[in-house]
Design an enzyme around this catalytic site. Structure first.
Site, mmCIF file in Angstrom:
data_model
loop_
_atom_site.group_PDB
_atom_site.id
_atom_site.type_symbol
_atom_site.label_atom_id
_atom_site.label_comp_id
_atom_site.label_asym_id
_atom_site.label_seq_id
_atom_site.Cartn_x
_atom_site.Cartn_y
_atom_site.Cartn_z
ATOM 1 N N GLY A 228 -3.448 3.275 6.579
ATOM 2 C CA GLY A 228 -2.920 1.935 6.378
ATOM 3 C C GLY A 228 -3.251 1.416 4.999
ATOM 4 O O GLY A 228 -3.431 0.216 4.809
ATOM 5 N N GLY A 229 -3.350 2.355 4.043
ATOM 6 C CA GLY A 229 -3.793 1.968 2.715
ATOM 7 C C GLY A 229 -5.177 1.342 2.801
ATOM 8 O O GLY A 229 -6.013 1.727 3.627
ATOM 9 N N SER B 209 -4.007 9.377 4.779
ATOM 10 C CA SER B 209 -3.313 8.376 3.975
ATOM 11 C C SER B 209 -4.343 7.487 3.279
ATOM 12 O O SER B 209 -5.180 7.985 2.529
ATOM 13 C CB SER B 209 -2.352 7.576 4.862
ATOM 14 O OG SER B 209 -1.445 6.836 4.087
#
Length: 519
Positions: free
Chosen positions: A149-150, A234
């Protein structure tokens, strides 16, 4: 390279989200979108487990299928916004650890709004533990999961990250960490008050506090404090690179795994001090708060603060012309700040890799398709016959694969990151590329946590991750010997139904697709 404008509806539909609900068949990359809209944070079944004693008091979790589970365990306390968290206040009696704790307030990402704030709190410093044994001297490898989610959104509480099956099959201790995100984790107020000297990176400071708690307490849960691996996908992978770049995390973990956690502006590089300072100025202007009234930020409503943050990010992106990752134009995301202290440099330096990561073995890789389900790789101006030939050479078994579905957005920065890491001549770096099935962004997550219905892929990925955590060398029974990556050798493990070690297999293909990219 021309990028397509993506509508919110198309973005969510392709990721498998319709009306805020994840639908069957959605790609693996929906993990962070799920957690922003309708995260499944209901713990699985379990009976009352044993009471254990940690530094702050007694905990009682649950047990299911031989695995002890302790959820929502506090590792620090954030008394105020934008300030590093302090120690947990010891408690009297037995603290029930049978349900998830609060997660960070959720921020905007990729231009979309912040979403639902239910269950969120600035004081979100809690972690979840799954283990096969307690106080048994097992000294099991400890795998610490950092969610994606960054640096803006997501939660460790998502059921996709439940560590029970991984802990049981691998005889390891699995820990997932909630920590501050977005404006709460990375708003740089250091120019305004000494109180906020660490505000630009308090989200990362939270993770460090969690690692310190693990060092102090994990033996109670059958884990080895001298064998801790941080892994993430991510944005979670970028957090691993952040930890490998700060001297404040040295000695708190011993290996790193980065899953699709690198782009040019997040992971290769983090936010500059200049842009960070300007972002804070723009935010204060949006809220009409004068510098001498900086303390008003402590009481601004979360929704109002997030709305102002979204506008400030956009204004700063335009001013500094920060390229958007998925569309034309400019875009800025929340992330750590290269302030010269917490982060002396970005992970990838001009000629090397961050000094703090020199002795940390790294397993790093990405997925063949990643975001190409809606952001296709441009083949404009590329000779069709030449492209067809190099594509067939790179992936001879992928007869249906077209070049526009070969990821370059993440694959190229991954190559840059591991090449520079190899240049250090320190601990080795090992490279992988997932080519099995629809290998979209996040597709590997259910295999690692053993949640997919493809048992062979569960066995392959969980074995690799566990064996790397155990020994520093990735391996599985079905794999050839995995050689470290070097610039000269380019050894990369293609992970599929039949996996193979290849050497610079896609170099010619990437040269045609991105002729100007240098790493």
């Amino acid at each position: 390279m021309k990028k397509k404008k993506i509508s919110r509806r198309k973005f969510l539909t392709i990721l498998g989200v319709t009306g805020g609900v994840l639908v069957a068949g959605g790609v693996g990359g929906a993990a962070y979108i799920r957690s922003r809209f309708t995260p499944d944070t209901t713990p699985g079944p379990g009976e009352d487990g044993e009471i254990v004693t940690v530094a702050e008091g007694q905990l009682q979790g649950t047990i299911n299928d031989g695995i002890y589970r302790y959820l929502g365990v506090p590792y620090a306390e954030a008394a105020e916004r934008f300030v590093t968290a302090g120690p947990v206040t010891p408690w009297e009696g037995v603290l029930k650890a049978d349900s998830y704790g609060p997660m960070s307030p959720q921020g905007s990402m990729l231009g979309f709004g912040a979403g639902n704030q239910d269950g969120t709190d600035n004081n979100c410093q809690n972690l979840n533990i799954w283990t096969p044994g307690l106080n048994d001297g097992g000294l099991r490898p400890v795998l610490v999961w950092l969610h994606g989610g960054g640096f803006s959104t997501g939660t460790a509480n998502d059921s996709s990250y439940d560590g029970e099956a991984l802990a049981k099959n691998g005889d390891v201790v699995v820990v997932s960490v909630n920590h501050r995100l977005n404006v709460f984790g990375y708003l740089d107020l250091s120019a305004y008050d000494e109180k906020y000297k660490d505000s630009a990176n308090v989200g990362m400071w939270d993770i460090i506090a969690a690692l310190e708690w693990i060092q102090q307490n994990i033996e109670v849960f059958g884990g080895d404090p001298d064998n801790v691996t941080v892994f993430g996908q991510s944005g979670g992978g970028a957090k691993v690179l952040g930890l490998m770049s700060t001297p404040y995390a040295v000695g708190l973990f011993h290996k790193g795994i980065v899953e699709s956690g690198v782009t040019e502006t997040v992971g290769v590089n983090f936010t500059s001090q200049e842009a960070s300072t300007r972002l804070a100025e723009n935010l204060l202007a949006e809220l009409n708060i004068a510098p001498e009234n900086i303390e008003q930020l402590q009481i601004v409503a979360v929704d109002k603060l997030q709305s102002a943050a979204t506008k400030a990010l956009d204004a700063t992106a335009q001013e500094f012309q920060i390229p958007a990752p998925l569309t034309d134009g400019y875009q800025m995301e929340w992330e750590p700040v290269v302030d010269g202290d917490f982060l002396p440099t970005s992970p990838v330096t001009e000629t090397n890799f961050a000094d703090a990561g020199q002795d940390i073995p790294l397993l790093i890789g990405s997925n063949l398709n990643e975001w190409t389900g809606f952001y296709r790789t441009s083949t404009d101006g590329v000779d069709t016959d030449a492209l067809s030939a190099v594509l067939k050479t790179a992936y001879p078994d992928k007869t249906d694969l077209t070049a526009d579905h070969v990821d370059t957005l993440i694959r190229l920065p991954i190559l840059k990151t591991m090449s520079h890491k190899a240049d250090q001549n320190g601990a080795p770096v090992y490279a992988y590329l997932l080519t099995y099935g629809s290998s979209n962004h996040g597709a590997e997550i259910p295999y690692i946590f053993r949640h997919s219905d493809v048992s062979a892929m569960n066995d392959l990925f969980s074995s690799i991750w566990v064996n790397f955590a155990r020994s520093g060398v990735p391996s599985a029974d079905s794999l050839p010997t995995w050689e470290p990556y070097t610039r000269e050798g380019g050894a990369t493990m293609l992970l599929d139904t039949t996996s193979q070690l290849v050497y610079h297999h896609d170099a010619a293909l990437l040269k045609l697709l991105a002729p100007d990219y240098e790493y």
